[in-house]
Design an enzyme around this catalytic site. Structure first.
Site, PDB file in Angstrom:
ATOM      1  N   GLU A   1       0.855  -1.193   0.000  1.00 22.78           N
ATOM      2  CA  GLU A   1       0.000   0.000   0.000  1.00 22.78           C
ATOM      3  C   GLU A   1       0.891   1.242   0.000  1.00 22.78           C
ATOM      4  OE1 GLU A   1      -3.060   2.229   3.134  1.00 22.78           O
ATOM      5  OE2 GLU A   1      -2.528   0.119   3.412  1.00 22.78           O
TER       6      GLU A   1
ATOM      7  N   ASP B   1       0.364   5.105   0.547  1.00 21.54           N
ATOM      8  CA  ASP B   1      -0.554   6.184   0.914  1.00 21.54           C
ATOM      9  C   ASP B   1      -0.023   7.506   0.376  1.00 21.54           C
ATOM     10  OD1 ASP B   1      -2.376   4.582   2.223  1.00 21.54           O
ATOM     11  OD2 ASP B   1      -1.338   4.727   4.138  1.00 21.54           O
TER      12      ASP B   1
ATOM     13  N   GLU C   1      -3.184  11.025   2.878  1.00 23.89           N
ATOM     14  CA  GLU C   1      -4.109  10.858   3.986  1.00 23.89           C
ATOM     15  C   GLU C   1      -4.165  12.208   4.669  1.00 23.89           C
ATOM     16  OE1 GLU C   1      -4.499   6.626   5.720  1.00 23.89           O
ATOM     17  OE2 GLU C   1      -2.376   7.153   5.863  1.00 23.89           O
TER      18      GLU C   1
ATOM     19  N   HIS D   1       3.873   1.662   2.682  1.00 22.21           N
ATOM     20  CA  HIS D   1       3.657   0.502   3.546  1.00 22.21           C
ATOM     21  C   HIS D   1       4.044  -0.764   2.775  1.00 22.21           C
ATOM     22  CE1 HIS D   1       1.295   2.693   6.637  1.00 22.21           C
ATOM     23  NE2 HIS D   1       0.753   3.343   5.622  1.00 22.21           N
TER      24      HIS D   1
END
Length: 399
Positions: free
Chosen positions: A212, A214, A217, A228
């Site tokens: 993942e 990101d 956010e 991640h």
């Protein structure tokens, strides 16, 4: 020959039973652009699709739900094969889930209000290609750009844009003919345990893990950029993220900040490799902003010797889990293969989003993110993404 014909007919029947016919699935259009330094930006015929787990899944030919408040209907779904034969997934009314598109913009609402009643929608959608599979963004050695409006995204809300290493088809199979067209196949580095994995029953209640990235956010008070990486079912759930407020620059991002969140702005995220190609090792994730025609470099950390990007060395030294999983190199491999673009808005009843915007991470109070407070005081909160472009570094923007 008769046996073969009957077998083929049975397969067709099973497949037909899995897609309902009460509500047609009509994907809202969201044009995007793929760019090169030599050829400019070319519009892509993309749309969005709502996640599979948000949908009505019911018995074939009837209205009985295949899910209950405690899980699945054991009569209809005693196992994966029978569940696939007996249950059908429906299309959705996107407006009814707080989702709206207009030209190249996508707006997601946390709540909807109707006749004095407020419903919590918290939608999550994926970018879909014209072939019925997810649009796979290959961003190693590339950049991603979009415009955003977070002016109403209050403390405790997260208007997110990120990448997930999902299957391009959404796990399409005989038992899951709906696939990506119905939003199947979600996974992320938090290894979520959901009722359906790749459109079929999650019989073992297992988490579904994948890399993942990101990209965004954020709300109007704080923002974080976080890779991640994962290896198998082991993921770096915390990640080596860059949050300007947490890095010591508390005036960079926010209401009236250097990046003024009361007005729309552009976000650019660049993924540099060791040899400046699209096949090298990921060594740096760099962030830029544009607002009112002005290019704004990322915040400079006061707590880590002037750091203004996520570097491979910093990520590995500051995050032991990331280091054990290959750090940015592993993240880069996923970016090179292609990842699905995800959009969502959500809040956090467990931690009130304090990890993003409270204490050392942002200016919000520790209780401001209580979903009950948000719903009662600011139910109109929404996020808007628009003008989404990706391609060669430097090809998606100009100032």
């Amino acid at each position: 020959m008769i046996a073969i014909t009957a077998f083929v007919a049975a397969i067709s029947l099973v497949a037909a039973q899995q897609i309902g016919n009460y509500t047609p699935e009509v994907h809202p259009l969201l044009p995007t652009w793929k760019c090169t330094t030599s050829g400019g930006c070319v519009q892509q015929n993309t749309s969005i699709v709502l996640d599979y787990n948000y949908r009505w899944i019911h018995e074939v030919g009837g209205y009985g739900s295949c899910t209950t408040s405690s899980g699945v209907n054991a009569t209809l779904c005693p196992n994966e094969a029978e569940c696939s034969q007996k249950c059908a997934v429906e299309g959705v009314d996107y407006a009814g889930y707080g989702i709206a598109t207009s030209n190249d913009s996508l707006t997601l609402h946390q709540y909807l209000q109707n006749n004095g009643t407020t419903s919590n929608e918290s939608p999550r959608v994926y970018l879909l290609g014209s072939d019925g599979n997810y649009e796979m963004l290959q961003l190693l050695g590339q950049e991603l750009r979009y415009d955003i409006d977070v002016s109403t995204v209050v403390c405790g809300e997260n208007g997110a844009l990120y990448l997930s290493e999902m299957d391009p088809t959404g796990g399409r199979s005989q038992e899951n003919p709906a696939g990506a067209n119905y939003g199947a196949g979600y996974c992320d580095a938090q290894c979520p345990v959901e009722t359906w994995i790749n459109g079929t029953l999650n019989t073992n209640s297992q988490g579904y893990c994948c890399n993942e990235m990101d990209i965004w956010e954020a709300n109007a008070n704080a923002t974080a950029l976080t890779p991640h990486p994962c290896e198998g079912s082991t993921c770096d759930k915390s990640g080596c993220g860059f949050n300007p407020y947490a890095q010591g620059d508390q005036s960079f991002y926010g209401n009236g900040g250097t990046v003024n969140t009361l007005q729309p702005f552009t976000v650019i995220t660049q993924f540099y490799t060791n040899d400046n190609t699209t096949t090298g090792n990921l060594t740096e994730i760099r962030r830029l902003y544009i607002q009112n025609g002005k290019l704004i470099p990322n915040a400079v950390s006061t707590s880590t010797s002037g750091l203004d990007s996520i570097t491979a060395s910093w990520c590995s030294s500051s995050d032991s889990v990331a280091s054990s999983l290959g750090g940015l190199t592993t993240m880069g491999q996923a970016l090179g293969k292609g990842m699905v673009l995800v959009f969502s808005i959500w809040n956090d009843s467990g931690q009130y989003m304090n990890w993003l915007d409270s204490g050392s991470n942002g200016p919000c109070s520790s209780t401001a993110g209580n979903p009950t407070t948000i719903e009662s005081q600011t139910p109109g909160t929404y996020v808007t993404f628009s003008n989404i472009r990706w391609g060669d570094i430097g090809s998606t923007f100009s100032t």
